[in-house]
Design a protein around this motif. Structure first.
Motif, PDB file in Angstrom:
ATOM      1  N   SER A  66       0.832  -1.211   0.000  1.00  0.00           N
ATOM      2  CA  SER A  66       0.000   0.000   0.000  1.00  0.00           C
ATOM      3  C   SER A  66       0.865   1.259   0.000  1.00  0.00           C
ATOM      4  N   GLU A  67       0.291   2.347  -0.493  1.00  0.00           N
ATOM      5  CA  GLU A  67       1.007   3.606  -0.554  1.00  0.00           C
ATOM      6  C   GLU A  67       0.599   4.504   0.613  1.00  0.00           C
ATOM      7  N   GLU A  68       1.558   5.263   1.113  1.00  0.00           N
ATOM      8  CA  GLU A  68       1.271   6.193   2.203  1.00  0.00           C
ATOM      9  C   GLU A  68       0.467   7.383   1.692  1.00  0.00           C
ATOM     10  N   ILE A  69      -0.359   7.911   2.569  1.00  0.00           N
ATOM     11  CA  ILE A  69      -1.011   9.190   2.314  1.00  0.00           C
ATOM     12  C   ILE A  69      -0.434  10.199   3.303  1.00  0.00           C
ATOM     13  N   SER A  70      -0.755  11.459   3.137  1.00  0.00           N
ATOM     14  CA  SER A  70      -0.224  12.469   4.042  1.00  0.00           C
ATOM     15  C   SER A  70      -0.861  12.337   5.421  1.00  0.00           C
ATOM     16  N   GLU A  71      -0.159  12.817   6.413  1.00  0.00           N
ATOM     17  CA  GLU A  71      -0.681  12.838   7.777  1.00  0.00           C
ATOM     18  C   GLU A  71      -1.968  13.650   7.845  1.00  0.00           C
ATOM     19  N   GLU A  72      -1.990  14.758   7.129  1.00  0.00           N
ATOM     20  CA  GLU A  72      -3.167  15.628   7.126  1.00  0.00           C
ATOM     21  C   GLU A  72      -4.384  14.917   6.538  1.00  0.00           C
ATOM     22  N   ARG A 100       1.106   6.830  13.257  1.00  0.00           N
ATOM     23  CA  ARG A 100       1.579   8.199  13.355  1.00  0.00           C
ATOM     24  C   ARG A 100       1.128   8.821  14.671  1.00  0.00           C
ATOM     25  N   ALA A 101       2.086   9.380  15.392  1.00  0.00           N
ATOM     26  CA  ALA A 101       1.806   9.895  16.734  1.00  0.00           C
ATOM     27  C   ALA A 101       0.777  11.027  16.710  1.00  0.00           C
ATOM     28  N   LYS A 102       0.889  11.913  15.746  1.00  0.00           N
ATOM     29  CA  LYS A 102      -0.034  13.055  15.697  1.00  0.00           C
ATOM     30  C   LYS A 102      -1.456  12.587  15.427  1.00  0.00           C
TER      31      LYS A 102
END
Length: 273
Positions: A66-72, A100-102
Motif C-alpha cells: 500500500s502507498e502512504e497518504i499524508s498525515e493531514e 503516526r503519533a499526531k
C-alpha cells in the motif's frame, strides 16, 4: 487481563470482538470500507448491533504494497468519523489504527479509547511518548519491515521465538514510560509467509508470556485466500475456522470484518468452556 478504557475496566479474560472500519478507498477487503460519514455510521451501527465490543477505525490502508497518504489526509479521514460515531453512539469504545503519533493524539482527543499501532513505534519516533501522554491502552503489533516491504521474502529462524523476543524488548520500553495497559498482536500477514502464519497460529499459546492479552486479526487474510486459492469475498468460512482455533490457543480479542459470525464463534466457545 483487564484494560482501562475511559475509566471502565474491560475484562479481557472473556473474549471480545473488535470490528474493522476502514475510512479508505483501498483497504484490501472492500466490505470494510466506509468512505463517507454516512456509510461509516451505518457500518458502525451494524457492528454495534451485532455485538462488537470495540470498533477499530483506520484512515490509511496497510495492506501489502500500500502507498502512504499524508498525515493531514489521514487525520481528515478519521476525525469526523470518530466524532460522528460517538455523537450517535456515545458508549462506543473506538480504537484508532495508525502508526503516526499526531494522528493517534488527535484521535484520542476526539474520543478514541485505544491506540492500535501496526509498527510497534518503529515508524514514528514520538509514538511511545504520545501513547504515554494519552494514557490509553496500546495494541503492540509485530511487523517485519513496512507495509511496502513486509512481504518481500520475510525470513525467521523461529518465528514464535523471534516475535516473543521482539515483544519483550518493546514491553520494557513501554513500561519505562509508564505504559501498562498493553495488548499484543502477533501481526498475522505482516511480514510473514503463509507457512509462517500457520506456524505462529499453532504456537499462539506461547506468545505473550501468559501475562498480556492477545489480539488476533486473521479476518479474510491471505493465509486463507492464498492457501485455499479463493477471493477475500469467499473467505468467511476460513476466517471462522481460524478464529475458533485462535480462541482455543488463548486469543482475547478477535479483530474481524464480520462481527455477527465472530460473535457466534465466541458464544459457542464460551458454552463449551
Amino acid at each position: 487481563m483487564r484494560i482501562n478504557c475511559k475509566g471502565n475496566l474491560i475484562d479481557l479474560s472473556k473474549p471480545k470482538i473488535m470490528g474493522i472500519l476502514n475510512v479508505t478507498p483501498d483497504s484490501f477487503f472492500e466490505g470494510s470500507r466506509g468512505q463517507t460519514i454516512d456509510s461509516a455510521l451505518e457500518k458502525a451501527r451494524k457492528m454495534i448491533e451485532e455485538g462488537a465490543d470495540f470498533i477499530d477505525i483506520g484512515g490509511m490502508s496497510t495492506r501489502p504494497g500500500s502507498e502512504e497518504i499524508s498525515e493531514e489526509e489521514e487525520i481528515k479521514r478519521v476525525l469526523p468519523v470518530i466524532q460522528s460515531i460517538l455523537q450517535e453512539f456515545p458508549e462506543t469504545l473506538i480504537s484508532i489504527d495508525t502508526y503516526r503519533a499526531k494522528v493517534a493524539e488527535k484521535a484520542v482527543v476526539a474520543g478514541a479509547a485505544i491506540i492500535n499501532d501496526i509498527s510497534a513505534g518503529n515508524l514514528d519516533e514520538n509514538f511511545f511518548k504520545t501513547v504515554a501522554e494519552m494514557n490509553v491502552p496500546y495494541i503492540l503489533m509485530h511487523m517485519k519491515g513496512t507495509p511496502q516491504t513486509m512481504q518481500k521474502n520475510p525470513h525467521y529462524e523461529n518465528v514464535t521465538l523471534e516475535i516473543n523476543q521482539f515483544f519483550a524488548q518493546k514491553i520494557n520500553e513501554l513500561r519505562e514510560l509508564g505504559i501498562n495497559d498493553i495488548i499484543l498482536d502477533p501481526g498475522f500477514g505482516f511480514g510473514k509467509t503463509v507457512e509462517q502464519n500457520y506456524e505462529l497460529l499453532k504456537n499462539l499459546n506461547l506468545i505473550g508470556f501468559d501475562e498480556f492479552p492477545l489480539l488476533v486479526g486473521v479476518s479474510r487474510k491471505s493465509m486463507i485466500t492464498k492457501f485455499l486459492n479463493i477471493h477475500q469475498n469467499e473467505a468467511l468460512n476460513g476466517t471462522t475456522v481460524l478464529n475458533t482455533l485462535a480462541l482455543q490457543k488463548g486469543a482475547n480479542i478477535l479483530r474481524v470484518h464480520d462481527v455477527k459470525e465472530a460473535k457466534e464463534v465466541v458464544e459457542i466457545w464460551k458454552k463449551i468452556q
